[in-house]
Design a protein around this motif. Structure first.
Motif, PDB file in Angstrom:
ATOM      1  N   ARG A  18       0.520 -21.771   8.440  1.00  0.00           N
ATOM      2  CA  ARG A  18       1.564 -21.065   7.594  1.00  0.00           C
ATOM      3  C   ARG A  18       1.436 -21.885   6.020  1.00  0.00           C
ATOM      4  O   ARG A  18       1.702 -22.995   6.051  1.00  0.00           O
ATOM      5  CB  ARG A  18       2.936 -21.263   7.863  1.00  0.00           C
TER       6      ARG A  18
ATOM      7  N   ARG B 146      11.885 -28.982   9.460  1.00  0.00           N
ATOM      8  CA  ARG B 146      11.342 -28.115  10.544  1.00  0.00           C
ATOM      9  C   ARG B 146      10.188 -27.394  10.541  1.00  0.00           C
ATOM     10  O   ARG B 146       9.823 -26.319  11.146  1.00  0.00           O
ATOM     11  CB  ARG B 146      12.552 -27.263  11.217  1.00  0.00           C
TER      12      ARG B 146
ATOM     13  N   MET C 226       5.994 -26.836   9.124  1.00  0.00           N
ATOM     14  CA  MET C 226       4.378 -27.533   8.984  1.00  0.00           C
ATOM     15  C   MET C 226       3.768 -26.314   8.325  1.00  0.00           C
ATOM     16  O   MET C 226       3.981 -25.433   8.695  1.00  0.00           O
ATOM     17  CB  MET C 226       4.235 -28.266  10.281  1.00  0.00           C
TER      18      MET C 226
ATOM     19  N   PHE D 222       0.807 -25.597  12.888  1.00  0.00           N
ATOM     20  CA  PHE D 222       1.501 -26.163  13.903  1.00  0.00           C
ATOM     21  C   PHE D 222       1.161 -25.548  15.569  1.00  0.00           C
ATOM     22  O   PHE D 222       0.011 -24.618  15.227  1.00  0.00           O
ATOM     23  CB  PHE D 222       3.079 -25.945  13.884  1.00  0.00           C
TER      24      PHE D 222
ATOM     25  N   GLU E  29      16.330 -22.673  15.206  1.00  0.00           N
ATOM     26  CA  GLU E  29      15.633 -21.652  15.737  1.00  0.00           C
ATOM     27  C   GLU E  29      14.387 -22.192  16.273  1.00  0.00           C
ATOM     28  O   GLU E  29      13.505 -22.741  15.774  1.00  0.00           O
ATOM     29  CB  GLU E  29      15.296 -20.670  14.796  1.00  0.00           C
ATOM     30  N   ILE E  30      13.791 -21.789  17.700  1.00  0.00           N
ATOM     31  CA  ILE E  30      12.715 -22.075  18.172  1.00  0.00           C
ATOM     32  C   ILE E  30      11.778 -21.040  18.678  1.00  0.00           C
ATOM     33  O   ILE E  30      10.518 -21.339  18.697  1.00  0.00           O
ATOM     34  CB  ILE E  30      12.889 -23.126  19.272  1.00  0.00           C
ATOM     35  N   THR E  31      12.237 -19.870  18.729  1.00  0.00           N
ATOM     36  CA  THR E  31      11.368 -18.701  19.273  1.00  0.00           C
ATOM     37  C   THR E  31      11.721 -17.479  18.322  1.00  0.00           C
ATOM     38  O   THR E  31      12.829 -17.220  18.245  1.00  0.00           O
ATOM     39  CB  THR E  31      11.697 -18.606  20.784  1.00  0.00           C
ATOM     40  N   THR E  32      10.666 -16.679  18.319  1.00  0.00           N
ATOM     41  CA  THR E  32      11.142 -15.272  17.948  1.00  0.00           C
ATOM     42  C   THR E  32      10.187 -14.349  19.017  1.00  0.00           C
ATOM     43  O   THR E  32       9.037 -14.777  19.273  1.00  0.00           O
ATOM     44  CB  THR E  32      10.777 -14.707  16.519  1.00  0.00           C
TER      45      THR E  32
ATOM     46  N   GLY F 250       6.884 -15.802  20.412  1.00  0.00           N
ATOM     47  CA  GLY F 250       6.073 -17.066  19.960  1.00  0.00           C
ATOM     48  C   GLY F 250       7.169 -18.240  19.777  1.00  0.00           C
ATOM     49  O   GLY F 250       8.144 -17.988  19.279  1.00  0.00           O
ATOM     50  N   MET F 251       6.663 -19.311  20.248  1.00  0.00           N
ATOM     51  CA  MET F 251       7.496 -20.485  20.066  1.00  0.00           C
ATOM     52  C   MET F 251       6.714 -21.731  19.623  1.00  0.00           C
ATOM     53  O   MET F 251       5.526 -21.860  19.659  1.00  0.00           O
ATOM     54  CB  MET F 251       8.035 -21.042  21.379  1.00  0.00           C
ATOM     55  N   GLY F 252       7.480 -22.626  18.928  1.00  0.00           N
ATOM     56  CA  GLY F 252       6.929 -23.743  18.110  1.00  0.00           C
ATOM     57  C   GLY F 252       7.069 -24.848  19.153  1.00  0.00           C
ATOM     58  O   GLY F 252       7.864 -25.424  19.284  1.00  0.00           O
TER      59      GLY F 252
ATOM     60  N   ARG G  32       8.919 -27.806  17.749  1.00  0.00           N
ATOM     61  CA  ARG G  32      10.452 -27.582  17.346  1.00  0.00           C
ATOM     62  C   ARG G  32      11.167 -27.751  18.675  1.00  0.00           C
ATOM     63  O   ARG G  32      12.053 -28.044  18.817  1.00  0.00           O
ATOM     64  CB  ARG G  32      10.581 -26.067  17.076  1.00  0.00           C
TER      65      ARG G  32
HETATM   66  P1  ATP Z   1      11.625 -20.251  10.231  1.00  0.00           P
HETATM   67  O1  ATP Z   1      12.670 -19.106   9.862  1.00  0.00           O
HETATM   68  O2  ATP Z   1      12.296 -21.223  10.671  1.00  0.00           O
HETATM   69  O3  ATP Z   1      10.645 -20.171   9.012  1.00  0.00           O
HETATM   70  P2  ATP Z   1       9.852 -18.067  11.276  1.00  0.00           P
HETATM   71  O4  ATP Z   1      10.991 -17.007  11.296  1.00  0.00           O
HETATM   72  O5  ATP Z   1       9.117 -18.181  10.259  1.00  0.00           O
HETATM   73  O6  ATP Z   1      10.512 -19.372  11.308  1.00  0.00           O
HETATM   74  P3  ATP Z   1       8.207 -17.125  13.472  1.00  0.00           P
HETATM   75  O7  ATP Z   1       7.328 -16.517  12.439  1.00  0.00           O
HETATM   76  O8  ATP Z   1       9.288 -16.328  14.075  1.00  0.00           O
HETATM   77  O9  ATP Z   1       9.078 -18.138  12.533  1.00  0.00           O
HETATM   78  O10 ATP Z   1       7.490 -18.090  14.278  1.00  0.00           O
HETATM   79  C1  ATP Z   1       7.800 -18.294  15.803  1.00  0.00           C
HETATM   80  C2  ATP Z   1       8.059 -19.795  16.028  1.00  0.00           C
HETATM   81  O11 ATP Z   1       7.201 -20.464  15.445  1.00  0.00           O
HETATM   82  C3  ATP Z   1       9.448 -20.189  15.282  1.00  0.00           C
HETATM   83  O12 ATP Z   1      10.511 -19.977  16.174  1.00  0.00           O
HETATM   84  C4  ATP Z   1       9.195 -21.827  15.390  1.00  0.00           C
HETATM   85  O13 ATP Z   1       9.590 -22.517  16.507  1.00  0.00           O
HETATM   86  C5  ATP Z   1       7.796 -21.788  14.973  1.00  0.00           C
HETATM   87  N1  ATP Z   1       7.766 -21.769  13.657  1.00  0.00           N
HETATM   88  C6  ATP Z   1       7.516 -20.993  12.507  1.00  0.00           C
HETATM   89  N2  ATP Z   1       7.051 -21.538  11.482  1.00  0.00           N
HETATM   90  C7  ATP Z   1       6.888 -22.872  11.697  1.00  0.00           C
HETATM   91  C8  ATP Z   1       6.549 -23.967  10.812  1.00  0.00           C
HETATM   92  N3  ATP Z   1       6.295 -23.635   9.456  1.00  0.00           N
HETATM   93  N4  ATP Z   1       6.658 -25.058  11.336  1.00  0.00           N
HETATM   94  C9  ATP Z   1       6.773 -25.247  12.810  1.00  0.00           C
HETATM   95  N5  ATP Z   1       7.049 -24.445  13.366  1.00  0.00           N
HETATM   96  C10 ATP Z   1       7.018 -23.021  13.076  1.00  0.00           C
END
Ligand code: ATP
Length: 440
Positions: free
Chosen positions: A213, A221, A223, A226, A363-366, A409-411, A414
């Motif tokens: 990303r 939270r 990176m 990841f 937030e750990i998952t979407t 998807g889960m990080g 996190r």
């Molecule tokens: P956030 O709103 O916290 O930036 P996101 O909505 O962009 O997250 P998703 O694209 O839904 O996140 O990604 C699914 C999961 O991946 C997140 O819930 C999180 O656990 C993890 N994740 C997303 N972006 C990052 C990041 N930049 N660094 C670490 N983990 C991440």
């Protein structure tokens, strides 16, 4: 002589052993030298009576803390030794790699650790700390248990490419790279390929792999690279099937970590390893906004329909008080804040069949049920302003028999933050990558 792991020395009383490890501490006394040696299984004391060999005693005196050593000697019981009531009577010592003095910092000092940024410069030294060793042992168990649960439930592991010819999802947060004479992108999610596996008839897949990303944020939270834990499953009725799988999978993996490392986690992180009870509470986004109004939390204006981290924490606190649960699924998000491929509710097309998992306020998952009907998906892509030229290859997955499906998807990092009560994601990853950090 074969190496004996320090953790196994107690079974060898009376025998001569060879141990290999780092010199955590040297106590150089008038007539005796005591070396505290460490390997990945623990600590042991080796003792040397200087008079036995003055030359060797001299050599030991010059050893730097954290030197890598091979030591042989006889294991004897000695009730006065705090470390397990035994010691090794040192006979030979080989200095495999002497540590220069002073060290960049002392990983085992009782004084406060240096700042995180400095420790990241010397990450290998920082990783020597017992807490860090444990973190990665626990991570190994966690991932192993997750894979076990997946495979026991008929999932197939995939490894999707990380170099892509066109952006998945939106173009934001994409790293661009030169690919021979054209542009390519680093995958910001395995989303499209997981769905391709559904079109391929795999029915259930998971992937544990890198996610990139180009997000210039400096939060505790985020990176830029990841490890993502991703899965997708077919023939579901709604996002509820995905949540139900997720919570059981997570509880299984947490239980395994607790069984294996619970005591050490308590000791090192001062945190009881809690296995969440199933099912996790579900709160609709509508209800979440009401909760925020009730507790007087004001969302920033630009967050319409979405939550900010403070909002996530406030809802989590409410859920903790009301349901005594650390995990909560926030469900049914408005289409305005969800990607085009999330399925919409048939009776309310303004809402998606999607969820976020919030754990300990983070937030750990979407996840979501995905739209699998070609015409609907195509029109949602157009509505979201996507170029069909870039997404047609993806839309094609849905032309020749694709079952209803969903996933998440889960990080990984996190999740570790939540599991071990760690405040900063940079402490949970082997090597952190952020806007300002590309080394080591
Ligand atoms: P956030 O709103 O916290 O930036 P996101 O909505 O962009 O997250 P998703 O694209 O839904 O996140 O990604 C699914 C999961 O991946 C997140 O819930 C999180 O656990 C993890 N994740 C997303 N972006 C990052 C990041 N930049 N660094 C670490 N983990 C991440």
């Amino acid at each position: 002589m074969e190496r004996t792991l320090i953790g196994d020395v107690k079974a060898k009383i009376g025998e001569t052993v060879k141990v290999q490890g780092w010199l955590q501490k040297l106590r150089d006394q008038k007539s005796m030298q005591f070396l505290i040696l460490r390997d990945r299984t623990g600590l042991v004391q080796a003792a040397f009576w200087k008079k036995g060999d003055l030359e060797l005693a001299e050599k030991i005196s010059t050893l730097g803390t954290e030197s890598a050593l091979t030591v042989t000697g006889k294991v004897v019981e000695n009730a006065s030794v705090k470390l397990g009531g035994l010691e090794i009577q040192l006979e030979t010592i080989t200095v495999e790699n002497n540590a220069e003095a002073p060290l960049p910092f002392e990983p085992f000092s009782s004084e406060a650790l240096p700042a995180l940024d400095f420790r990241q410069d010397w990450r290998y030294m920082d990783l020597r700390r017992t807490q860090n060793l444990l973190l990665f042992q626990a991570q190994t168990t966690l991932e192993m248990a997750m894979r076990e649960y997946w495979t026991q439930n008929g999932f197939i592991e995939i490894h999707s490419p990380k170099i892509m010819g066109s952006p998945s999802e939106s173009g934001a947060e994409l790293f661009e790279l030169t690919y021979f004479d054209r542009k390519a992108y680093l995958a910001q999610s395995p989303q499209f390929y997981k769905q391709m596996a559904m079109a391929a008839g795999f029915e259930r897949v998971f992937e544990v792999g890198p996610v990139f990303r180009a997000d210039p944020s400096f939060t505790s939270r985020h990176m830029t690279e990841f490890t993502g834990l991703d899965m997708e499953m077919s023939w579901i009725d709604s996002h509820e099937d995905v949540m139900s799988f997720l919570e059981n999978w997570l509880a299984y993996a947490f239980q395994r970590v607790k069984d294996e490392h619970g005591e050490q986690i308590q000791e090192q992180f001062g945190k009881e390893m809690a296995v969440p009870s199933v099912p996790f509470p579900r709160v609709t986004m509508d209800e979440a906004l009401n909760i925020l109004a009730e507790v007087g939390y004001e969302l920033p204006a630009e967050k319409k329909g979405d939550l900010d981290p403070g909002g996530e924490r406030a809802v989590a606190r409410y859920v903790k008080e009301k349901y005594d649960h650390d995990f909560v699924f926030l469900i049914d998000w408005p289409i305005s804040v969800r990607p085009f491929y999330h399925m919409r509710h048939p009776d309310n097309p303004e809402l998606t069949r999607s969820f976020d998992l919030i754990a300990g306020g983070l937030e750990i998952t979407t996840g979501a049920q995905r739209e699998h009907r070609y015409d609907v998906l195509r029109s949602q892509a157009l509505e979201a302003g996507l170029s069909l030229e870039m997404t047609q290859y993806y839309l094609d997955f849905f032309r020749y028999g694709c079952p209803p499906h969903g996933g998440f998807g889960m990080g990984l990092s996190r999740l570790l933050m939540v599991m071990l009560g760690i405040e900063n994601i940079r402490e949970t990853v082997f090597l952190f990558r952020g806007p300002n950090r590309l080394n080591p």
